[in-house]
Design a protein around this motif. Sequence first.
Motif, PDB file in Angstrom:
ATOM      1  N   PRO A   1      -7.024  11.294   0.904  1.00 43.05           N
ATOM      2  CA  PRO A   1      -5.703  10.785   0.509  1.00 43.05           C
ATOM      3  C   PRO A   1      -5.676  10.238  -0.918  1.00 43.05           C
ATOM      4  O   PRO A   1      -6.711   9.821  -1.459  1.00 43.05           O
ATOM      5  CB  PRO A   1      -5.448   9.667   1.516  1.00 43.05           C
ATOM      6  CG  PRO A   1      -6.806   9.212   1.927  1.00 43.05           C
ATOM      7  CD  PRO A   1      -7.666  10.444   1.894  1.00 43.05           C
TER       8      PRO A   1
ATOM      9  N   THR B   1      -2.667   0.680  -4.107  1.00 44.92           N
ATOM     10  CA  THR B   1      -2.406  -0.642  -3.547  1.00 44.92           C
ATOM     11  C   THR B   1      -2.121  -1.581  -4.703  1.00 44.92           C
ATOM     12  O   THR B   1      -2.879  -1.622  -5.672  1.00 44.92           O
ATOM     13  CB  THR B   1      -3.609  -1.144  -2.730  1.00 44.92           C
ATOM     14  OG1 THR B   1      -3.856  -0.229  -1.667  1.00 44.92           O
ATOM     15  CG2 THR B   1      -3.336  -2.526  -2.149  1.00 44.92           C
TER      16      THR B   1
ATOM     17  N   THR C   1      -4.087   7.240  -2.858  1.00 47.98           N
ATOM     18  CA  THR C   1      -3.499   5.961  -2.482  1.00 47.98           C
ATOM     19  C   THR C   1      -3.319   5.054  -3.686  1.00 47.98           C
ATOM     20  O   THR C   1      -3.960   5.233  -4.724  1.00 47.98           O
ATOM     21  CB  THR C   1      -4.384   5.231  -1.453  1.00 47.98           C
ATOM     22  OG1 THR C   1      -5.634   4.908  -2.080  1.00 47.98           O
ATOM     23  CG2 THR C   1      -4.630   6.088  -0.225  1.00 47.98           C
TER      24      THR C   1
ATOM     25  N   ALA D   1       0.850  -1.190   0.000  1.00 46.38           N
ATOM     26  CA  ALA D   1       0.000   0.000   0.000  1.00 46.38           C
ATOM     27  C   ALA D   1       0.885   1.238   0.000  1.00 46.38           C
ATOM     28  O   ALA D   1       1.844   1.324   0.760  1.00 46.38           O
ATOM     29  CB  ALA D   1      -0.907  -0.005   1.226  1.00 46.38           C
ATOM     30  N   TRP D   2       0.555   2.186  -0.856  1.00 47.22           N
ATOM     31  CA  TRP D   2       1.330   3.405  -1.026  1.00 47.22           C
ATOM     32  C   TRP D   2       0.411   4.605  -0.856  1.00 47.22           C
ATOM     33  O   TRP D   2      -0.774   4.548  -1.129  1.00 47.22           O
ATOM     34  CB  TRP D   2       1.958   3.429  -2.426  1.00 47.22           C
ATOM     35  CG  TRP D   2       2.762   2.218  -2.730  1.00 47.22           C
ATOM     36  CD1 TRP D   2       2.309   1.022  -3.215  1.00 47.22           C
ATOM     37  CD2 TRP D   2       4.161   2.050  -2.545  1.00 47.22           C
ATOM     38  NE1 TRP D   2       3.348   0.143  -3.349  1.00 47.22           N
ATOM     39  CE2 TRP D   2       4.495   0.743  -2.941  1.00 47.22           C
ATOM     40  CE3 TRP D   2       5.175   2.888  -2.082  1.00 47.22           C
ATOM     41  CZ2 TRP D   2       5.785   0.258  -2.897  1.00 47.22           C
ATOM     42  CZ3 TRP D   2       6.465   2.383  -2.039  1.00 47.22           C
ATOM     43  CH2 TRP D   2       6.760   1.095  -2.443  1.00 47.22           C
ATOM     44  N   SER D   3       0.967   5.716  -0.416  1.00 43.32           N
ATOM     45  CA  SER D   3       0.214   6.949  -0.245  1.00 43.32           C
ATOM     46  C   SER D   3       1.069   8.109  -0.743  1.00 43.32           C
ATOM     47  O   SER D   3       2.253   8.186  -0.428  1.00 43.32           O
ATOM     48  CB  SER D   3      -0.128   7.142   1.238  1.00 43.32           C
ATOM     49  OG  SER D   3      -0.807   8.341   1.437  1.00 43.32           O
TER      50      SER D   3
ATOM     51  N   ASP E   1       2.480  11.590  -0.570  1.00 48.89           N
ATOM     52  CA  ASP E   1       2.703  12.602   0.462  1.00 48.89           C
ATOM     53  C   ASP E   1       2.954  13.990  -0.127  1.00 48.89           C
ATOM     54  O   ASP E   1       2.666  14.994   0.512  1.00 48.89           O
ATOM     55  CB  ASP E   1       3.907  12.223   1.335  1.00 48.89           C
ATOM     56  CG  ASP E   1       3.650  10.962   2.134  1.00 48.89           C
ATOM     57  OD1 ASP E   1       2.494  10.714   2.517  1.00 48.89           O
ATOM     58  OD2 ASP E   1       4.613  10.220   2.383  1.00 48.89           O
TER      59      ASP E   1
ATOM     60  N   GLY F   1      -6.857   2.047  -5.964  1.00 50.59           N
ATOM     61  CA  GLY F   1      -6.578   3.139  -5.046  1.00 50.59           C
ATOM     62  C   GLY F   1      -7.651   4.193  -5.088  1.00 50.59           C
ATOM     63  O   GLY F   1      -8.713   4.010  -5.695  1.00 50.59           O
TER      64      GLY F   1
END
Length: 71
Positions: free
Chosen positions: A34, A38, A36, A14-16, A18, A46
Amino acid sequence: MASPSTAPADLSGAWSLDAGTGPDGDLDILEDHPITLTIEGSEMSGTAACNSYGARIERPITGGVTIGEVG
């Protein structure tokens, strides 16, 4: 003499987002919306603000990433 083959890096997880920059400058990242991503096997999904997305991905051993139709 044969060269060793290198498997593509595993991107699963899982990535977000920033921070980011677009053509018009810095992106506004909102805490309550957010962005995101995945990755699980050959599937990605996402959210981007109030939208969700998903697609199939391919990682050929020759390198690179191919993303199918995003829906």
